[in-house]
Motif scaffolding. Structure first.
Motif, PDB file in Angstrom:
ATOM      1  N   PRO A 111      70.316  35.413  57.751  1.00 53.88           N
ATOM      2  CA  PRO A 111      71.723  34.679  57.169  1.00 53.88           C
ATOM      3  C   PRO A 111      72.400  34.242  58.334  1.00 53.88           C
ATOM      4  O   PRO A 111      73.257  33.007  58.015  1.00 53.88           O
ATOM      5  CB  PRO A 111      72.133  35.918  56.569  1.00 53.88           C
ATOM      6  CG  PRO A 111      71.640  37.254  57.235  1.00 53.88           C
ATOM      7  CD  PRO A 111      70.259  36.726  57.527  1.00 53.88           C
ATOM      8  N   GLU A 141      71.212  31.464  44.840  1.00 58.09           N
ATOM      9  CA  GLU A 141      72.173  32.384  45.291  1.00 58.09           C
ATOM     10  C   GLU A 141      72.342  33.593  44.441  1.00 58.09           C
ATOM     11  O   GLU A 141      72.753  34.715  44.799  1.00 58.09           O
ATOM     12  CB  GLU A 141      73.447  31.701  45.999  1.00 58.09           C
ATOM     13  CG  GLU A 141      73.257  30.864  46.953  1.00 58.09           C
ATOM     14  CD  GLU A 141      73.041  29.516  46.477  1.00 58.09           C
ATOM     15  OE1 GLU A 141      72.932  28.391  47.336  1.00 58.09           O
ATOM     16  OE2 GLU A 141      72.745  29.201  45.359  1.00 58.09           O
ATOM     17  N   THR A 142      72.317  33.303  43.154  1.00 57.99           N
ATOM     18  CA  THR A 142      72.618  34.157  42.197  1.00 57.99           C
ATOM     19  C   THR A 142      71.691  35.428  42.160  1.00 57.99           C
ATOM     20  O   THR A 142      71.935  36.381  42.158  1.00 57.99           O
ATOM     21  CB  THR A 142      72.749  33.651  40.667  1.00 57.99           C
ATOM     22  OG1 THR A 142      73.570  32.682  40.821  1.00 57.99           O
ATOM     23  CG2 THR A 142      73.123  34.555  39.435  1.00 57.99           C
ATOM     24  N   ILE A 161      79.570  38.911  41.097  1.00 58.12           N
ATOM     25  CA  ILE A 161      78.266  38.970  40.762  1.00 58.12           C
ATOM     26  C   ILE A 161      77.884  40.460  40.939  1.00 58.12           C
ATOM     27  O   ILE A 161      77.984  41.030  41.921  1.00 58.12           O
ATOM     28  CB  ILE A 161      77.405  38.291  41.537  1.00 58.12           C
ATOM     29  CG1 ILE A 161      77.399  36.673  41.206  1.00 58.12           C
ATOM     30  CG2 ILE A 161      75.603  38.387  41.324  1.00 58.12           C
ATOM     31  CD1 ILE A 161      76.612  35.754  42.428  1.00 58.12           C
ATOM     32  N   ASN A 197      62.018  37.011  45.548  1.00 59.78           N
ATOM     33  CA  ASN A 197      63.208  37.983  45.809  1.00 59.78           C
ATOM     34  C   ASN A 197      62.759  39.507  45.176  1.00 59.78           C
ATOM     35  O   ASN A 197      63.255  40.264  45.227  1.00 59.78           O
ATOM     36  CB  ASN A 197      64.309  37.822  44.717  1.00 59.78           C
ATOM     37  CG  ASN A 197      65.258  36.589  45.112  1.00 59.78           C
ATOM     38  OD1 ASN A 197      65.709  36.578  46.096  1.00 59.78           O
ATOM     39  ND2 ASN A 197      65.052  35.524  44.392  1.00 59.78           N
ATOM     40  N   CYS A 257      71.806  37.149  34.859  1.00 63.99           N
ATOM     41  CA  CYS A 257      72.146  35.866  35.285  1.00 63.99           C
ATOM     42  C   CYS A 257      72.372  34.906  34.085  1.00 63.99           C
ATOM     43  O   CYS A 257      71.161  34.652  33.556  1.00 63.99           O
ATOM     44  CB  CYS A 257      71.115  35.404  36.269  1.00 63.99           C
ATOM     45  SG  CYS A 257      71.074  33.842  36.714  1.00 63.99           S
ATOM     46  N   ARG A 260      69.211  35.990  44.332  1.00 65.12           N
ATOM     47  CA  ARG A 260      69.059  36.489  45.591  1.00 65.12           C
ATOM     48  C   ARG A 260      70.061  37.448  45.791  1.00 65.12           C
ATOM     49  O   ARG A 260      69.849  38.563  46.427  1.00 65.12           O
ATOM     50  CB  ARG A 260      69.145  35.293  46.664  1.00 65.12           C
ATOM     51  CG  ARG A 260      69.051  35.821  47.898  1.00 65.12           C
ATOM     52  CD  ARG A 260      68.060  36.491  48.399  1.00 65.12           C
ATOM     53  NE  ARG A 260      66.675  36.098  48.129  1.00 65.12           N
ATOM     54  CZ  ARG A 260      66.099  35.227  49.093  1.00 65.12           C
ATOM     55  NH1 ARG A 260      66.732  35.044  50.224  1.00 65.12           N
ATOM     56  NH2 ARG A 260      64.905  34.949  48.915  1.00 65.12           N
ATOM     57  N   THR A 261      71.214  37.210  45.420  1.00 63.92           N
ATOM     58  CA  THR A 261      72.455  38.382  45.557  1.00 63.92           C
ATOM     59  C   THR A 261      72.215  39.456  44.628  1.00 63.92           C
ATOM     60  O   THR A 261      72.251  40.559  45.413  1.00 63.92           O
ATOM     61  CB  THR A 261      73.688  37.607  45.040  1.00 63.92           C
ATOM     62  OG1 THR A 261      74.189  36.376  46.020  1.00 63.92           O
ATOM     63  CG2 THR A 261      74.951  38.438  45.319  1.00 63.92           C
ATOM     64  N   LEU A 308      69.436  41.528  46.486  1.00 59.12           N
ATOM     65  CA  LEU A 308      70.093  42.021  48.016  1.00 59.12           C
ATOM     66  C   LEU A 308      70.810  43.185  47.463  1.00 59.12           C
ATOM     67  O   LEU A 308      70.999  44.290  48.243  1.00 59.12           O
ATOM     68  CB  LEU A 308      70.705  41.087  48.620  1.00 59.12           C
ATOM     69  CG  LEU A 308      69.859  39.933  49.287  1.00 59.12           C
ATOM     70  CD1 LEU A 308      70.827  38.890  49.854  1.00 59.12           C
ATOM     71  CD2 LEU A 308      68.904  40.462  50.275  1.00 59.12           C
ATOM     72  N   ARG A 309      71.366  43.219  46.272  1.00 60.81           N
ATOM     73  CA  ARG A 309      72.346  44.329  46.091  1.00 60.81           C
ATOM     74  C   ARG A 309      71.445  45.379  45.271  1.00 60.81           C
ATOM     75  O   ARG A 309      72.406  46.376  44.633  1.00 60.81           O
ATOM     76  CB  ARG A 309      73.423  43.977  45.063  1.00 60.81           C
ATOM     77  CG  ARG A 309      74.527  42.977  45.796  1.00 60.81           C
ATOM     78  CD  ARG A 309      75.783  42.466  45.111  1.00 60.81           C
ATOM     79  NE  ARG A 309      76.515  41.492  46.127  1.00 60.81           N
ATOM     80  CZ  ARG A 309      77.472  40.763  45.547  1.00 60.81           C
ATOM     81  NH1 ARG A 309      77.690  40.919  44.350  1.00 60.81           N
ATOM     82  NH2 ARG A 309      78.297  40.380  46.829  1.00 60.81           N
ATOM     83  N   THR A 340      62.915  39.655  51.658  1.00 62.56           N
ATOM     84  CA  THR A 340      64.396  39.803  51.866  1.00 62.56           C
ATOM     85  C   THR A 340      64.954  40.581  53.126  1.00 62.56           C
ATOM     86  O   THR A 340      66.093  39.961  53.519  1.00 62.56           O
ATOM     87  CB  THR A 340      65.033  40.327  50.387  1.00 62.56           C
ATOM     88  OG1 THR A 340      64.421  41.727  50.331  1.00 62.56           O
ATOM     89  CG2 THR A 340      64.888  39.549  49.214  1.00 62.56           C
TER      90      THR A 340
END
Length: 269
Positions: free
Chosen positions: A265, A160-161, A138, A199, A151, A163-164, A167-168, A260
């Motif tokens: 986690p 999770e997609t 991802i 997010n 996405c 969100r990841t 976060l990045r 976030t």
């Protein structure tokens, strides 16, 4: 930045779909868009509606390598019109594996990065595992306007997609998709709005339109801000939806409402 969503229908001939795509790029540039986003597998009918063992379409005939003339046409149109583009193609890698892939192309026609579908569906009318290899990463792709994540369609059903990507550091998540009128339309809209809000990220989802055998693609492409509010939404017919986005607002929202950053986690499965 100003973003354009090319809500379009597709014919069976790649050449015709290329012509439509290139014309939409020029139209988006005329409307001063900085980037144009296309729906899922824009150069072909939606062949995954058929199992590979029982299909009237030559899906392999729509697979293309990165140097294919159909992709080159988009790159040249980007350069000629000084606009970025995010086409989605059935991309074949050198090892023969094929992916449902979005490319991010800059205004000079250079490929900045690419993202394939990570989660591959297998259900009635979505026999995607018969055709697609899952991507194994991802990615966030840097652009002159900010960091962008892709996405691809079914991936958005997995929180999770997005969100990841957030976060990045993604300021914008684009979703090329193939939503149909048989699916819960209101849920899809709320799904995108909630994920944008949770997010603190801009989201732009571009859909197909038209009837292909038993499937009616619903359109209703949408642009949502990091506060979850709808900025612009298309109807059910072919349309070039144009909207202004503040990519910096995503970072500002994360600072103001640090959802976030307050994650735990270590407690999650």
């Amino acid at each position: 930045m100003r973003i354009a969503l090319a809500q379009m229908s597709m014919g069976t001939a790649i050449a015709g779909n290329v012509d439509t795509s290139v014309a939409l790029i020029a139209q988006a540039a005329d409307r001063h868009a900085d980037m144009i986003v296309f729906p899922e597998i824009q150069y072909s009918p939606f062949f995954p509606q058929y199992p590979a063992s029982d299909t009237p379409l030559d899906a392999a005939g729509y697979a293309m390598h990165i140097d294919d003339p159909a992709i080159q046409a988009i790159r040249e149109a980007c350069k000629a019109n000084r606009i970025m583009a995010c086409p989605n193609v059935y991309l074949e890698h050198d090892d023969g594996r094929r992916y449902d892939t979005t490319l991010v192309i800059d205004a000079q026609g250079r490929v900045l990065g690419m993202q394939g579908m990570v989660h591959i569906a297998q259900a009635e009318r979505f026999y995607e595992r018969d055709y697609y290899t899952p991507d194994d990463a991802i990615r966030v792709i840097g652009t002159p306007f900010g960091d962008i994540g892709v996405c691809v369609c079914f991936d958005r059903h997995y929180p999770e997609t997005i969100r990841t990507l957030a976060l990045r550091g993604a300021d914008l998540v684009i979703i090329p998709t193939a939503n149909t009128s048989a699916e819960p339309e209101e849920m899809f809209l709320q799904e995108v709005r909630v994920q944008a809000f949770q997010n603190s990220v801009n989201i732009a989802m571009c859909n197909r339109v038209g009837v292909e055998d038993a499937m009616r693609f619903d359109g209703r492409s949408v642009v949502v801000g990091p506060d979850g509010q709808v900025i612009a939404m298309a109807g059910e017919e072919p349309e070039l939806l144009v909207a202004d986005l503040d990519l910096a607002a995503a970072k500002a929202m994360r600072d103001a409402k640090p959802y976030t950053r307050l994650r735990r986690p270590e407690l999650y499965v």
